[in-house]
Design a protein around this motif. Structure first.
Motif, mmCIF file in Angstrom:
data_model
loop_
_atom_site.group_PDB
_atom_site.id
_atom_site.type_symbol
_atom_site.label_atom_id
_atom_site.label_comp_id
_atom_site.label_asym_id
_atom_site.label_seq_id
_atom_site.Cartn_x
_atom_site.Cartn_y
_atom_site.Cartn_z
ATOM 1 N N ASP A 359 0.833 -1.194 0.000
ATOM 2 C CA ASP A 359 0.000 0.000 0.000
ATOM 3 C C ASP A 359 0.871 1.248 0.000
ATOM 4 N N ILE A 360 0.354 2.280 -0.647
ATOM 5 C CA ILE A 360 1.138 3.500 -0.816
ATOM 6 C C ILE A 360 1.406 4.204 0.506
ATOM 7 N N SER A 361 0.569 3.959 1.516
ATOM 8 C CA SER A 361 0.764 4.632 2.798
ATOM 9 C C SER A 361 1.984 4.128 3.546
ATOM 10 N N THR A 362 2.485 2.928 3.212
ATOM 11 C CA THR A 362 3.662 2.388 3.896
ATOM 12 C C THR A 362 4.848 2.167 2.967
ATOM 13 N N ALA A 363 4.678 2.421 1.670
ATOM 14 C CA ALA A 363 5.778 2.194 0.732
ATOM 15 C C ALA A 363 6.968 3.081 1.074
ATOM 16 N N ASN A 364 8.154 2.488 1.061
ATOM 17 C CA ASN A 364 9.434 3.187 1.272
ATOM 18 C C ASN A 364 9.671 3.656 2.702
ATOM 19 N N LEU A 365 8.789 3.305 3.622
ATOM 20 C CA LEU A 365 9.004 3.661 5.026
ATOM 21 C C LEU A 365 9.731 2.515 5.704
ATOM 22 N N LYS A 366 10.811 2.823 6.411
ATOM 23 C CA LYS A 366 11.692 1.780 6.939
ATOM 24 C C LYS A 366 11.878 1.829 8.451
ATOM 25 N N ASN A 367 11.304 2.808 9.112
ATOM 26 C CA ASN A 367 11.588 2.935 10.547
ATOM 27 C C ASN A 367 10.372 3.503 11.275
ATOM 28 N N MET A 368 9.550 2.594 11.819
ATOM 29 C CA MET A 368 8.380 3.003 12.594
ATOM 30 C C MET A 368 8.426 2.327 13.955
ATOM 31 N N VAL A 369 7.794 2.962 14.941
ATOM 32 C CA VAL A 369 7.814 2.459 16.311
ATOM 33 C C VAL A 369 6.377 2.390 16.831
ATOM 34 N N PHE A 370 6.009 1.234 17.396
ATOM 35 C CA PHE A 370 4.697 1.049 18.004
ATOM 36 C C PHE A 370 4.905 0.528 19.420
ATOM 37 N N ILE A 371 4.154 1.079 20.386
ATOM 38 C CA ILE A 371 4.328 0.768 21.801
ATOM 39 C C ILE A 371 3.069 0.065 22.329
ATOM 40 N N PHE A 372 3.237 -1.127 22.870
ATOM 41 C CA PHE A 372 2.115 -1.939 23.347
ATOM 42 C C PHE A 372 1.006 -2.004 22.297
ATOM 43 N N PRO A 373 1.314 -2.340 21.045
ATOM 44 C CA PRO A 373 0.261 -2.382 20.028
ATOM 45 C C PRO A 373 -0.673 -3.564 20.247
ATOM 46 N N GLY A 374 -1.910 -3.414 19.793
ATOM 47 C CA GLY A 374 -2.874 -4.505 19.869
ATOM 48 C C GLY A 374 -2.879 -5.321 18.593
ATOM 49 N N ILE A 375 -3.731 -6.316 18.547
ATOM 50 C CA ILE A 375 -3.852 -7.174 17.375
ATOM 51 C C ILE A 375 -5.223 -6.980 16.760
ATOM 52 N N LEU A 376 -5.267 -6.948 15.430
ATOM 53 C CA LEU A 376 -6.526 -6.851 14.701
ATOM 54 C C LEU A 376 -6.817 -8.188 14.049
ATOM 55 N N ASN A 377 -7.918 -8.786 14.449
ATOM 56 C CA ASN A 377 -8.355 -10.056 13.866
ATOM 57 C C ASN A 377 -9.542 -9.810 12.953
ATOM 58 N N ARG A 378 -9.601 -10.555 11.864
ATOM 59 C CA ARG A 378 -10.759 -10.479 10.986
ATOM 60 C C ARG A 378 -11.847 -11.379 11.546
ATOM 61 N N SER A 379 -13.019 -10.793 11.781
ATOM 62 C CA SER A 379 -14.112 -11.545 12.399
ATOM 63 C C SER A 379 -14.820 -12.453 11.412
ATOM 64 N N GLY A 380 -14.696 -12.178 10.119
ATOM 65 C CA GLY A 380 -15.306 -13.043 9.109
ATOM 66 C C GLY A 380 -16.740 -12.698 8.780
ATOM 67 N N ASN A 381 -17.305 -11.651 9.403
ATOM 68 C CA ASN A 381 -18.706 -11.323 9.132
ATOM 69 C C ASN A 381 -18.876 -10.310 8.001
ATOM 70 N N ALA A 382 -17.776 -9.944 7.337
ATOM 71 C CA ALA A 382 -17.865 -9.023 6.203
ATOM 72 C C ALA A 382 -16.930 -9.506 5.090
ATOM 73 N N PRO A 383 -17.182 -10.681 4.532
ATOM 74 C CA PRO A 383 -16.253 -11.257 3.541
ATOM 75 C C PRO A 383 -16.168 -10.470 2.246
ATOM 76 N N GLU A 384 -17.180 -9.602 1.968
ATOM 77 C CA GLU A 384 -17.173 -8.848 0.709
ATOM 78 C C GLU A 384 -16.238 -7.659 0.740
ATOM 79 N N LEU A 385 -15.718 -7.300 1.919
ATOM 80 C CA LEU A 385 -14.809 -6.166 2.022
ATOM 81 C C LEU A 385 -13.407 -6.540 1.565
ATOM 82 N N LYS A 386 -12.681 -5.538 1.107
ATOM 83 C CA LYS A 386 -11.298 -5.750 0.679
ATOM 84 C C LYS A 386 -10.355 -5.337 1.808
#
Length: 633
Positions: A359-386
């Protein structure tokens, strides 16, 4: 006669070569002004197409004045003279902008000597002036002025900002564009764009929570790019905005959740930042041996569920291969922390992501920091989304349950963490596009009235969801010094790129950092991690023994002093000293192993590499000599 003809031919040949050389030099000199080849690895001298778009769209002439105290820098110490290299780079980059501007950009370089009109003009226009000596000053900044008198400046060109200099110049020029700025609506439990909190209920809540109320640096940046509109907590609709930022939605009232849902159903664009555990909003500290305080998270599960995502409560993501070196506080030593996810490219190069176009929002970015990040799981109730995963761990990443005490005890996370099984990575940021169903199919009740609206999308929406808010907190994105504010990583670039991609703007989208990319020493990181894992239990056991002996020592001091008691205290002190010595030895093991590898690499670079180059050079020389001998025969 023949000799004369031979000499004439030689002279004619020499004259022809000279004329040809002069002609070629002239041609290449003229053509070279337009035909250039950038041989640098990171294309430092090549403008992005977005920068070119900004330059080509300029409708008015602009005068660029680059102020640089060249004479003063030469008279300064060695540390200041290195600014000359950066000055030459900035000048060349500005020349590239001017060369593609169809004569709309006129560049002039000024050496502002002390006690001159040039120096007075530079200071008057807002450039920073540093006094080197009683007679010498130093100025290094850029002033852009239109014919109508509109003026914009970069008050100080810091070499540490070389990665973002093209972006800074493009932003400066974009400020002359008369195209209306995008309107950004902000929904947040934090008022991070201003010092003042208008909502009395929220103000009281921040006082009770002890939360620091101040504008974040990213809040000031947003005001430079967008017309910012704060969505109040009693709002029932969100309108007249081009883009929505939902940031740290802690205790978001039902009416505002409803408004966000309806905004997305109408085809809105949103950046949603949620968090299972935010260090910028920590829980109150409690005395030792007291129950753990509740974890305060910021989530909007209903809206997230309509996007087909979920963020488990109190679950954070760690990755041994991406764990960063950080300090718990200013006085503590730096240590490896699983709570800090250092995204140096590996979190973007996961096979699950690289199979698609990044994705263009992260292309060429090489140094990011996240602190205590959470996890995103796909629930499966919207399979038509991209779904496009933007940021994830490597396949050694896994989740762990976070406690309030983990902020002050990073080793506790290492002890309880279980490495991933090597099959799946953990995603902490998704881009979601498509049509969704309402998070409130039956409407919502608020303030003694029923809110009703759309149940399905009118048109496709787009949202970027990130399971972290600390990644934009000042402590983790900027460094303040006498020279000003310096960005420490690509977090803000990622955030602004994401907003620009959602807003549909393509001008400042791909203008990203240039050069100075930090590349990970994966072997050394692995050795450090293995040493820390091996030592974690030993360190905990030694600390427990020290605490036990110290408790015994405290108990022995409360009774009557006897010879036996003194002897016992002496023995306990000796045991504690021995255990502390053992603790130092254990902590030294991993460090010494890394230092040995560093020495081996140093020896390799200083001895072996020159030796190999000498051998290769000798072989090439011998081959050339043999070819010459054969040609003479």
């Amino acid at each position: 006669m023949n000799n004369l003809k031979i000499k004439q031919k030689k002279y004619l040949a020499i004259l022809s070569v000279v004329i040809l050389a002069i002609s070629l030099i002239t041609i290449f000199t003229i053509a070279g002004k337009k035909i250039k080849i950038d041989l640098t690895e990171d294309k430092l001298y090549t403008l992005s197409k977005e920068s070119l778009t900004i330059v080509n769209r300029m409708a008015v002439p602009i005068n660029l004045r680059l102020y640089y105290s060249k004479t003063g820098a030469k008279k300064g110490d060695e540390g200041l003279r290195i600014f000359n290299n950066y000055y030459l780079y900035v000048k060349d980059l500005l020349s590239e902008f001017a060369a593609h501007s169809h004569n709309n950009l006129r560049l002039s370089v000024i050496d502002p000597r002390p006690d001159t009109e040039d120096e007075e003009d530079a200071v008057r226009m807002g450039l920073k002036k540093f006094q080197l000596t009683e007679t010498e000053s130093y100025i290094f900044g850029l002033v852009a002025t239109s014919n109508s008198g509109v003026q914009r400046v970069i008050e100080f060109l810091d070499p540490r900002n070389q990665e973002s200099i093209e972006y800074d110049i493009a932003k400066l020029l974009a400020g002359f564009d008369k195209t209306p700025r995008k309107r950004l609506g902000i929904v947040s439990a934090l008022d991070f764009t201003s010092q003042e909190i208008k909502n009395e209920k929220f103000k009281l809540m921040t006082i009770v929570r002890g939360r620091e109320v101040r504008s974040w640096f990213i809040g000031r940046i947003l005001k430079d790019f967008y017309d910012v509109k704060k969505i109040e907590h009693d709002a029932e609709t969100i309108s007249n905005v081009d883009l929505l930022l939902v940031f740290y939605p802690q205790d978001l009232p039902i009416n505002l959740q409803w408004a966000v849902d309806q905004y997305l159903l109408k085809g809105g664009r949103a950046f949603i930042a949620i968090d299972p555990f935010a260090t910028h909003d920590p829980p109150k500290t409690v005395p030792p041996n007291s129950p753990q305080p509740p974890i305060i998270s910021a989530n909007i599960p209903k809206v997230l569920n309509s996007l087909g995502l979920e963020m488990p409560e109190q679950m954070c993501v760690g990755d041994p291969t991406l764990a960063g070196m950080m300090r718990v506080n200013a006085s503590s030593p730096a240590k490896r922390m699983l709570a800090a996810l250092i995204c140096d490219g590996r979190c973007l190069d996961d096979p699950n992501i690289s199979s698609q176009k990044r994705d263009i929002s992260t292309a060429n970015l090489k140094n990011m920091v996240f602190i205590f990040p959470g996890i995103l799981n796909r629930s499966g109730n919207a399979p038509e989304l991209k779904y496009t995963p933007l940021i994830s761990t490597t396949k050694t990443g896994n989740t762990y349950k976070v406690l309030a005490s983990d902020m002050d005890d990073p080793d506790a996370i290492i002890r309880k963490f279980q490495e991933g099984n090597g099959t799946n990575s953990q995603v902490i940021a998704y881009k979601v596009m498509g049509k969704i169903n309402s998070a409130f199919p039956s409407g919502a009740d608020y303030n003694k009235k029923h809110l009703s609206g759309l149940n399905k999308s009118e048109k496709e929406m787009a949202a970027i969801v990130v399971a972290d808010t600390d990644f934009l907190y000042d402590r983790f994105v900027i460094r303040e010094s006498a020279m000003g504010i310096t960005l420490t990583n690509d977090n803000i670039a990622f955030f602004l790129n994401a907003l620009e991609s959602l807003a549909g703007s393509a001008d400042l989208l791909s203008i990203r950092t240039k050069g100075k990319v930090n590349r990970p020493f994966t072997v050394i990181d692995k050795i450090e991690l293995e040493a820390e894992r091996r030592m974690a239990k030993r360190i905990a056991q030694i600390n427990n023994n020290i605490q036990k002996f110290q408790n015994q020592l405290t108990t022995s001091n409360t009774g009557v002093i006897t010879n036996e008691g003194l002897q016992m205290q002496k023995e306990l002190n000796q045991k504690i000293a021995a255990l502390k010595h053992q603790l130092r030895d254990v902590r030294r093991e991993g460090r010494e192993k890394v230092e040995r590898i560093g020495k081996y690499l140093q020896y390799f670079n200083t001895l072996f590499v020159p030796f190999i180059l000498t051998i290769v050079g000798t072989i090439i020389t011998i081959k050339r000599m043999r070819v010459r001998r054969r040609s003479k025969r």
